[in-house]
Design a protein around this motif. Structure first.
Motif, short mmCIF file in Angstrom:
data_model
loop_
_atom_site.label_atom_id
_atom_site.label_comp_id
_atom_site.label_asym_id
_atom_site.label_seq_id
_atom_site.Cartn_x
_atom_site.Cartn_y
_atom_site.Cartn_z
N TYR A 195 0.96 -1.18 -0.13
CA TYR A 195 0.08 0.06 -0.12
C TYR A 195 0.83 1.25 0.11
O TYR A 195 0.67 2.32 -0.64
N ALA A 196 2.11 1.18 0.49
CA ALA A 196 2.96 2.43 0.62
C ALA A 196 3.50 2.77 -0.83
O ALA A 196 3.45 3.77 -1.23
N LEU A 197 3.79 1.70 -1.58
CA LEU A 197 4.20 1.59 -2.84
C LEU A 197 3.13 2.30 -3.65
O LEU A 197 3.57 3.35 -4.51
N ALA A 198 1.92 1.95 -3.36
CA ALA A 198 0.82 2.41 -4.33
C ALA A 198 0.53 3.92 -4.34
O ALA A 198 0.44 4.81 -5.04
N ALA A 199 0.81 4.20 -2.67
CA ALA A 199 0.63 5.67 -2.29
C ALA A 199 1.63 6.44 -3.01
O ALA A 199 1.42 7.76 -3.33
N CYS A 200 2.71 6.03 -2.85
CA CYS A 200 3.87 7.10 -3.32
C CYS A 200 3.60 7.34 -4.92
O CYS A 200 3.66 8.49 -5.17
N ASN A 201 3.19 6.37 -5.72
CA ASN A 201 2.94 6.49 -7.22
C ASN A 201 1.73 7.61 -7.04
O ASN A 201 1.62 8.55 -7.82
N ASP A 202 0.57 7.47 -6.16
CA ASP A 202 -0.56 8.36 -6.25
C ASP A 202 -0.10 9.72 -6.05
O ASP A 202 -0.70 10.92 -6.51
N VAL A 203 0.96 9.98 -5.01
CA VAL A 203 1.07 11.33 -4.59
C VAL A 203 1.90 12.19 -5.88
O VAL A 203 1.74 13.15 -6.31
N GLY A 204 2.77 11.10 -6.77
CA GLY A 204 3.60 11.74 -7.69
C GLY A 204 2.54 11.93 -8.69
O GLY A 204 2.78 13.29 -9.21
N ARG A 205 1.79 11.14 -9.08
CA ARG A 205 0.49 11.47 -10.15
C ARG A 205 0.01 12.81 -9.75
O ARG A 205 -0.20 13.71 -10.51
N ASP A 206 -0.55 12.94 -8.34
CA ASP A 206 -1.40 14.01 -8.11
C ASP A 206 -0.38 15.60 -8.08
O ASP A 206 -1.06 16.50 -8.54
N ARG A 207 0.70 15.37 -7.90
CA ARG A 207 1.61 16.43 -7.99
C ARG A 207 1.77 16.93 -9.23
O ARG A 207 2.26 18.16 -9.76
N LEU A 208 2.04 15.89 -10.21
CA LEU A 208 2.25 16.02 -11.57
C LEU A 208 1.18 16.97 -12.34
O LEU A 208 1.46 17.57 -13.13
#
Length: 559
Positions: A195-208
């Motif tokens: 879940y931490a791995l999935a969350a870190c990608n989600d944060v990257g997507r949102d910031r992009l």
């Protein structure tokens, strides 16, 4: 045709993109359950174009993860067709040949779709794919025999997850989570890391998406073209200044039950560098084999360290390095056991650097400890004990780096992986163990005009009422790091109990209650003739205790 203002704007956006992936990586560091991720930084994070080209990576992370992930994203795109990708998706694998080299590394890829217009919702079929975020982390357990070299095939080494969906349209694959829980020894910790791995990608997507909205860009096409074209031009400029020709080097490592020779030929020609590993040892029957995707990652890293250490690492910089090899220990085919692929993979840079030292005499560092001195402990209560608990504990330790042409080697530092040593306090919290000693190992750095980096001494025991098995994954015990240009060799490593009993450098072994495990990590080789070392530097070594050989006594020193 771009203007100077356009170039400045693109450069500012490039810097912003790097900050996006840094926040992506920090999210993983802050939310991960495993100490190997949270404390040691054994991870990678990056952003990719819609075509799967790596545009930027986080500074935090290892070359073995980042550079394999650069290729792995293309494997995800080949496995999952565009029409099967939706907003809210996350894809996952731990396939060693399609991901980052062994089953313990979980790679997740998340597609990024352009934000819908504020005036009207965009129909699902019209969503525009603009890029991907990817990340990798080492999890504490994947079942099987555990993290070690004892498996005879990848099927014994743990659960295999083919490229598949961890989540579709935001809904997590509950069946996959159940399968993981049923196959690992630390289910909460492992699933938490997923879940931490999935969350870190989600944060990257949102910031992009926030960045693109602020800058008015619809996608990453213009910025991606700018990044890759500038990087390619810079790399070609550096390559043009190198001597052309071919050079080879051979180095012997410990192996499991027999020495493993590694041989590389480096060819520098116009516009590219080719590395060929013909002549290296055949595939081992033990789990120290390395898939080519991982060996190539570290071969490219070694070349980047010499040729372009200040040029950003992305698809364009990696493209100038080509690696070839017949099937052998650095190009092990499925289903070879590969759990400890870092044992060979972390030695690849020293082999490549040895060849480059002939092309660039006097400019390349000496050999170092290379492979991490990882330690996986399986701790349990002594039979008949009324109290106690079981735990799986992973600990990273490092030997010394080789001396550099103008500087001493760095002590107890993980080159080439770059991972941190986990703090003792964090390690002891994960299970019933006590780290009695952790200190630099005097006298372990090779002598020379510049001294090799020191290894370290680590002394570990189980807490009262406990005993443990441990998976040894150590090298440079029988084949020390060699010095360069007249420098002396580093000290070899030692694995023993506190009563002097010598243990094997690889494989699962037992430490009974009341006994302590002592590890003496190897030192780096020296650079240049010892007689040319500055007198003041020698005095400073003695003042600091770097040259005393007190670590060879049987005395133990409690903290």
């Amino acid at each position: 045709m771009t203007t100077q203002v356009d170039d400045i704007r693109m450069q500012v956006m490039w810097n912003r993109l790097i900050s996006v992936v840094e926040e992506q990586a920090l999210t993983l560091l802050r939310t991960a359950f495993s100490t190997s991720v949270r404390e040691a930084g054994d991870l990678s994070a990056g952003v990719y174009s819609a075509h799967g080209e790596m545009l930027a990576q986080a500074v935090t992370g290892t070359p073995g993860h980042v550079n394999t992930m650069a290729e792995a994203v293309g494997n995800f795109l080949a496995a999952i067709p565009r029409e099967a990708m939706f907003p809210g998706d996350t894809y996952v694998t731990n396939d060693p040949w399609l991901g980052t080299g062994h089953l313990h590394d979980i790679t997740m890829v998340t597609p990024v779709f352009a934000a819908p217009s504020s005036s009207e919702a965009v129909a699902q079929d019209n969503e525009t794919l603009i890029g991907f975020f990817a990340c990798t982390a080492h999890v504490v357990d994947v079942g099987g025999r555990g993290f070690g070299a004892d498996g005879k095939s990848v099927y014994e080494e743990g659960i295999q997850i083919p490229i598949m969906k961890f989540a579709e349209r935001g809904d997590v694959n509950a069946t996959l989570v159940q399968m993981i829980r049923a196959n690992v020894r630390e289910p909460d910790q492992v699933v938490g890391d997923f879940y931490a791995l999935a969350a870190c990608n989600d944060v990257g997507r949102d910031r992009l998406l926030e960045m693109l909205e602020e800058t008015g860009e619809a996608d990453l096409e213009r910025l991606g073209a700018f990044i890759l074209s500038r990087t390619e031009a810079a790399m070609q400029e550096r390559l043009a200044a190198l001597p052309k020709g071919r050079w080879s080097y051979e180095m012997v490592t410990d192996g499991y039950d027999a020495p493993i020779p590694l041989r590389a030929e480096v060819v520098i020609e116009e516009g590219r560098v080719r590395v060929d590993f013909t002549g290296s040892a055949p595939v081992s029957r033990w789990g120290i084999n390395c898939p080519m995707i991982y060996a190539k990652a570290y071969a490219a890293y070694a070349i980047m360290c010499v040729v372009a250490p200040d040029i950003p690492n992305n698809a364009a910089s990696l493209a100038v390095v080509e690696m070839t090899s017949p099937e052998n220990v650095v190009n092990a085919p499925r289903p070879a056991p590969v759990s400890l692929r870092h044992i060979i993979g972390h030695m690849v840079p020293d082999v490549v650097l040895g060849a480059l030292a002939q092309a660039l005499p006097g400019q390349i560092q000496a050999e170092g400890a290379g492979a991490l001195w990882n330690l996986h402990l399986s701790v349990r209560p002594v039979a008949g004990s009324a109290e106690g608990r079981r735990a799986e504990v992973l600990m990273f330790n490092s030997g010394g780096m080789g001396a550099r042409p103008t500087l001493d080697g760095i002590s107890a530092t993980a080159f080439p992986s770059g991972v941190h040593t986990m703090p003792i306090e964090a390690t002891e919290q994960t299970g019933p163990i006590v780290v009695w000693r952790k200190e630099l190992r005097p006298g372990s750095g090779g002598d020379g005009q510049y001294r090799g980096g020191l290894g370290q001494i680590i002394e570990i025991g189980a807490a009262e009422g406990h005993e443990f098995e441990f998976s040894a994954m150590f090298d440079r015990v029988h084949h020390a790091a060699r010095g360069r240009d007249g420098g002396g060799d580093g000290a070899p490593g030692v694995v023993q109990l506190d009563d002097g009993t010598q243990l094997k450098p690889k494989g699962w072994q037992f430490v009974p209650a009341g006994r302590r495990l002592i590890l003496k990590a190897p030192g780096g080789g020296g650079f240049g003739p010892p007689e040319q070392r500055d007198a003041a530097a020698r005095e400073e070594d003695q003042r600091r205790g770097y040259t005393d050989n007190t670590d060879e006594t049987s005395d133990t020193q409690e903290r």
